[in-house]
Design an enzyme around this catalytic site. Structure first.
Site, PDB file in Angstrom:
ATOM      1  N   LYS A 273       0.984  -1.248   0.030  1.00  0.00           N
ATOM      2  CA  LYS A 273       0.043  -0.015  -0.099  1.00  0.00           C
ATOM      3  C   LYS A 273       1.150   1.181  -0.036  1.00  0.00           C
ATOM      4  CE  LYS A 273      -3.350   2.506   2.937  1.00  0.00           C
ATOM      5  NZ  LYS A 273      -4.124   2.386   4.139  1.00  0.00           N
ATOM      6  N   LYS A 285     -10.271  12.447   9.355  1.00  0.00           N
ATOM      7  CA  LYS A 285      -9.906  11.690  10.468  1.00  0.00           C
ATOM      8  C   LYS A 285      -9.911  12.959  11.454  1.00  0.00           C
ATOM      9  CE  LYS A 285      -6.510   8.424   8.491  1.00  0.00           C
ATOM     10  NZ  LYS A 285      -6.873   7.149   9.202  1.00  0.00           N
ATOM     11  N   ASP A 296       1.283   6.002   5.653  1.00  0.00           N
ATOM     12  CA  ASP A 296       0.558   5.118   5.291  1.00  0.00           C
ATOM     13  C   ASP A 296       0.954   4.383   4.000  1.00  0.00           C
ATOM     14  OD1 ASP A 296      -2.101   3.848   5.919  1.00  0.00           O
ATOM     15  OD2 ASP A 296      -3.346   5.195   4.871  1.00  0.00           O
ATOM     16  N   ASP A 356     -12.443   6.639   4.749  1.00  0.00           N
ATOM     17  CA  ASP A 356     -11.122   6.355   5.464  1.00  0.00           C
ATOM     18  C   ASP A 356     -10.715   4.854   5.081  1.00  0.00           C
ATOM     19  OD1 ASP A 356      -8.797   6.829   6.895  1.00  0.00           O
ATOM     20  OD2 ASP A 356      -9.833   7.193   8.749  1.00  0.00           O
ATOM     21  N   GLU A 358      -9.776   3.393   2.477  1.00  0.00           N
ATOM     22  CA  GLU A 358      -9.473   3.523   1.208  1.00  0.00           C
ATOM     23  C   GLU A 358      -8.234   2.656   0.762  1.00  0.00           C
ATOM     24  OE1 GLU A 358      -8.059   4.871   3.664  1.00  0.00           O
ATOM     25  OE2 GLU A 358      -5.920   4.794   3.334  1.00  0.00           O
ATOM     26  N   ARG A 360      -7.906  -0.675   1.180  1.00  0.00           N
ATOM     27  CA  ARG A 360      -8.503  -1.850   0.588  1.00  0.00           C
ATOM     28  C   ARG A 360      -8.900  -1.583  -1.012  1.00  0.00           C
ATOM     29  NH1 ARG A 360     -12.603  -2.378   5.337  1.00  0.00           N
ATOM     30  NH2 ARG A 360     -10.842  -1.440   6.395  1.00  0.00           N
TER      31      ARG A 360
END
Ligand code: MN
Ligand code: ZN
Length: 472
Positions: A273, A285, A296, A356, A358, A360
């Protein structure tokens, strides 16, 4: 950074710091191969102030007139009790952590050159001792300070410029092999840390693409970048949907290593990712801690840097392909909204419950596309996918979900060996049930319960029968 293995006598090393690793023991004699060091440690050993326990150190300055030890400083570092270690993995971790302790002290002392003597009688093979010690030294000396300016008169952090391992009583060939293994793994890990630490305004999808091109050029891998217009033609509605609120175009970065024949040798596919900043999107968030959402993209960083290590090691009889879907997730008038329905690569539709969730969405396209294009024999994806996994396992273990027991076992064993343990969580129809949607094929949130597993169940929809493991 210079890193070498040498055979010349440690006592003749004339650099800043000479390190000996001492195993814990109740023996009257200090378990150290160097006579002058044994002599220097005699008192502290006898007093019991230093007994080689884990984390213990003892620093001394040999007299300037000493011809027996020429280093400026000598550091004895406790290895802990090696005789009682439960297994080789525990021993490996003991050596890494002692090396980390040594390098921390060295940094405090502003050392520029250090020599570490490989410890004997640890119970591990010589290759492993050198491997783990090298890993500990390199990982422990890591620091990210490129954005700090030093003011005049202020102390500058001194980086260690030259490491050398002294082979001690170990076999030179074996130690050399271990050192090289440790070096490529640890340097790849530090490279991934550098990417991760870069702020969201300096590390965006285009940087992933540029880095991949450079790795490919340097190490003879093949590289392909799927750009936004190609994604539109391919119908990658997950990556495109998440990207809708961002001014930066998305990228799907692909690196390929061919170490064997395409037809007869297995292909491993890695997916990471690469979400370079996750604000949550319209499902914004909370502000506190949001700065950490630059991390992330750690799955993507790990995957790209693993490819760098693969390219350096060049294993035979295996092909490896890596995919990193990369974008930012930001709110905008154009951004994806809760209730929207997107269509993934391959046509499966998904109702957006929470923007959020996102990760996946972008991984689903990469998994489906990669499996169709490269027909891999096994797939492993790595992602900072859910906060729920931290609630469950803390920061101590990675959550593992898999459709194949054999693959899961291999990953669990590799994690233990590397000192990065995992814990397997289940998958199953009851979890897949949680992501069924009234209006689309699936939805991107399964509610509060089992948040990590339902994220895994979402990805499972896109892997078909290919043996697959997901690391969260
Ligand atoms: Mn998110
Ligand atoms: Zn995310």
């Amino acid at each position: 950074m210079l890193f070498e293995l040498n055979q010349k006598e440690a006592e003749l090393f004339s650099g800043d710091l000479l390190v000996y690793f001492i195993r814990e023991s109740k023996d009257r004699a200090v378990p150290c191969s160097s006579k002058p060091v044994r002599r220097a440690l005699k008192r502290v050993w006898k007093s019991g102030d230093f007994k080689g326990s884990k984390g213990q150190t003892f620093l001394f300055y040999p007299p300037v007139s000493s011809k027996k030890i020429t280093a400026c400083r000598v550091l004895a570092v406790g290895l802990g009790n090696v005789a009682d270690a439960i297994d080789n993995n525990a021993l490996r971790e003991q050596i890494r952590s002692a090396a980390g302790t040594a390098v921390q002290q060295a940094t405090e002392l502003k050392v520029r050159s250090m020599m570490a003597v490989l410890p004997e009688k640890t119970g591990l093979a010589d290759t492993e001792v050198a491997e783990c010690l090298t890993e500990g030294l390199i990982l422990g000396s890591y620091c990210f300070d490129k954005y700090k300016s030093t003011k005049e008169g202020e102390d500058e952090r001194t980086a260690i410029e030259a490491f050398s391992l002294q082979v001690g009583r170990l076999n030179f060939e074996a130690a050399s092999e271990g050192m090289n293994l440790g070096k490529s793994a640890a340097q790849a890990a530090c490279q991934a840390r550098d990417m991760a630490n870069e702020p969201g305004n300096a590390w965006q999808p285009v940087q992933f693409a540029e880095f991949a091109w450079n790795v490919a050029r340097k190490h003879k891998l093949s590289c392909e970048i799927i750009e936004k217009d190609a994604m539109q033609k391919l119908g990658m509605g997950g990556i495109l949907g998440v990207n809708q609120g961002s001014a930066q175009p998305p990228k799907l970065v692909i690196l390929k290593y061919e170490g064997g024949s395409k037809n007869t040798d297995p292909t491993l596919m890695l997916v990471g990712k690469g979400l370079t900043f996750d604000s949550g999107g319209i499902s914004l968030k909370p502000g506190a801690g949001m700065q950490d959402m630059k991390y992330d993209m750690c799955g993507g960083a790990a995957v790209i840097c693993a490819m760098q290590a693969v390219a350096q090691e060049r294993p035979k009889g295996i092909n490896v392909v890596a995919l990193v879907p990369s974008t930012e997730n930001l709110p905008a008038s154009t951004a994806l909204k809760p209730g929207d329905i997107i269509s993934h690569y391959g046509g499966k539709t998904s109702e957006i419950i929470n923007t959020d969730a996102e990760g996946r969405l972008i991984l689903a396209d990469a998994l489906a596309y990669g499996i169709e294009t490269y027909s891999p024999d096994a797939v492993i994806d790595l992602a900072t996918l859910t906060g729920a996994v931290i609630v469950g396992l803390g920061h101590h273990r990675t959550g593992l979900m898999a459709t194949d027991d054999n693959l899961a076992e291999q990953i669990l064993a590799a994690g233990d060996r590397a000192g990065e343990p995992l814990w397997r969580l289940p998958l199953g129809p009851e979890y897949s049930e949680q992501i069924k949607s009234q209006v689309a094929d699936i939805k991107n949130s399964g509610g509060r319960g089992a948040g990590t597993i339902t994220a895994g169940a979402y990805l499972q929809e896109f892997v078909g029968d290919t043996p697959w493991a997901h690391l969260d």
